[in-house]
Design a protein around this motif. Sequence first.
Motif, PDB file in Angstrom:
ATOM      1  N   LEU A   4       0.857  -1.174   0.000  1.00 15.22           N
ATOM      2  CA  LEU A   4       0.000   0.000   0.000  1.00 15.22           C
ATOM      3  C   LEU A   4       0.896   1.227   0.000  1.00 15.22           C
ATOM      4  O   LEU A   4       1.842   1.317   0.777  1.00 15.22           O
ATOM      5  N   ILE A   5       0.614   2.207  -0.854  1.00 14.96           N
ATOM      6  CA  ILE A   5       1.497   3.333  -1.069  1.00 14.96           C
ATOM      7  C   ILE A   5       0.872   4.604  -0.505  1.00 14.96           C
ATOM      8  O   ILE A   5      -0.298   4.895  -0.744  1.00 14.96           O
ATOM      9  N   ILE A  11      -0.788  14.546  -6.245  1.00 14.99           N
ATOM     10  CA  ILE A  11      -2.141  14.519  -6.789  1.00 14.99           C
ATOM     11  C   ILE A  11      -2.561  13.078  -7.063  1.00 14.99           C
ATOM     12  O   ILE A  11      -1.811  12.291  -7.637  1.00 14.99           O
ATOM     13  N   GLN A  12      -3.775  12.726  -6.672  1.00  8.00           N
ATOM     14  CA  GLN A  12      -4.308  11.389  -6.901  1.00  8.00           C
ATOM     15  C   GLN A  12      -5.049  11.364  -8.238  1.00  8.00           C
ATOM     16  O   GLN A  12      -5.703  12.347  -8.600  1.00  8.00           O
ATOM     17  N   PRO A  13      -4.989  10.229  -8.959  1.00  3.25           N
ATOM     18  CA  PRO A  13      -5.705  10.146 -10.235  1.00  3.25           C
ATOM     19  C   PRO A  13      -7.212   9.949 -10.070  1.00  3.25           C
ATOM     20  O   PRO A  13      -7.963  10.070 -11.029  1.00  3.25           O
ATOM     21  N   SER A  23      -7.916   3.992  -2.830  1.00  6.78           N
ATOM     22  CA  SER A  23      -6.796   3.146  -2.431  1.00  6.78           C
ATOM     23  C   SER A  23      -5.820   3.017  -3.594  1.00  6.78           C
ATOM     24  O   SER A  23      -6.216   2.921  -4.753  1.00  6.78           O
ATOM     25  N   ARG A  24      -4.544   2.992  -3.260  1.00  8.55           N
ATOM     26  CA  ARG A  24      -3.491   2.766  -4.249  1.00  8.55           C
ATOM     27  C   ARG A  24      -2.713   1.526  -3.830  1.00  8.55           C
ATOM     28  O   ARG A  24      -2.206   1.456  -2.710  1.00  8.55           O
ATOM     29  N   TRP A  89      -5.311   1.996  -8.835  1.00  6.53           N
ATOM     30  CA  TRP A  89      -6.133   2.815  -7.953  1.00  6.53           C
ATOM     31  C   TRP A  89      -7.593   2.399  -8.093  1.00  6.53           C
ATOM     32  O   TRP A  89      -8.076   2.160  -9.202  1.00  6.53           O
ATOM     33  N   PHE A  90      -8.306   2.368  -6.959  1.00  6.57           N
ATOM     34  CA  PHE A  90      -9.732   2.049  -6.989  1.00  6.57           C
ATOM     35  C   PHE A  90     -10.342   2.474  -5.658  1.00  6.57           C
ATOM     36  O   PHE A  90      -9.638   2.806  -4.709  1.00  6.57           O
ATOM     37  N   TYR A  91     -11.671   2.463  -5.598  1.00  5.68           N
ATOM     38  CA  TYR A  91     -12.377   2.809  -4.370  1.00  5.68           C
ATOM     39  C   TYR A  91     -12.775   1.534  -3.621  1.00  5.68           C
ATOM     40  O   TYR A  91     -13.374   0.630  -4.192  1.00  5.68           O
TER      41      TYR A  91
END
Length: 324
Positions: A4-5, A11-13, A23-24, A89-91
Amino acid sequence: MIELISMGNRIQPLPVRDGLNPSRVRFPNDAPAMTAREFVAHLITTQRYVHPDDNDAALDKRFADNEVVDQRGTPFQPDQLLKSGQDIWFYRVPAPELEVPHEIGIIHEDAELLVVDKPPFLATFPRGSHITESVLVRMRRQTGNQALSPAHRLDRLTSGVLVLTKRPEIRGAYQELFARREVDKVYEAIADVNPAITPGTVWEHRMEKERGEFKTRIVAGPVNARTEVNAVTLIDATEHTTLEAMHGPLGPQARYELHPLTGRTHQLRLHMFLAGSPILGDPVYPDVLPLEAEDFGVPMHLLSRRLSFIDPLSGEPREFVSKI
């Protein structure tokens, strides 16, 4: 091993949504060949806390809505093979949580800061099983400001002054202020009267806490945890009656004003326990109580009463005092 980063101030994509950061996760270098859908499905099903509605349909909707992306914001296709070390990346969907029945009080607000009175049982920011029941998510939802971020952390069971920044470009200045320990902090703890604890008492130990452990330990080595006792005040009869209504019969109680000169995890709780007067309501020192025994009406009586510092932007002295 899945990594996990932390993004810091980059800036997040994907944007913050409903108070929650995306989450990344980095696809491991030693992982077998896997599609984007297979990897995200694995991440969801191996979570410790999973929402019952986070099923295959919800997973497919993420991809259909272009909510599984790389660092540049380019959507992944469900059947796209991932490359070693690639970030995805995802929720996540938070699992259901018990609502903490305590309100967050506002102490101060200006263009840069939102300073609140954190109640007990609310986490500072999402962690473990406490995601939506955190100050950060609640205040983002309440204010509509998705850029809010804590400048520091209070333990979930500790109450009192918590500083949040309102804009990403100033976040680092305040977080570094706390990291450099340039903030003067005063706490109040309620515990049994103890003649051995007097104003001017100083406790010094070396404390360590391993990830996953409930308790901080005293170990040999150079001192890294130092606390001063500023004042001791006996609890009056009216407050004593209130405390007994929460905790049952109690001996004489006192309010201890504590001045931590360092910031180790559980420092004040462990120092009070070692001195012979565990903080009233502490479920870890001396004995770890089961989580199911937690009662939102029976708090731990440790309060961050006052924070003061030189503002890193204006150079002016700032002081915030809890109203609890």
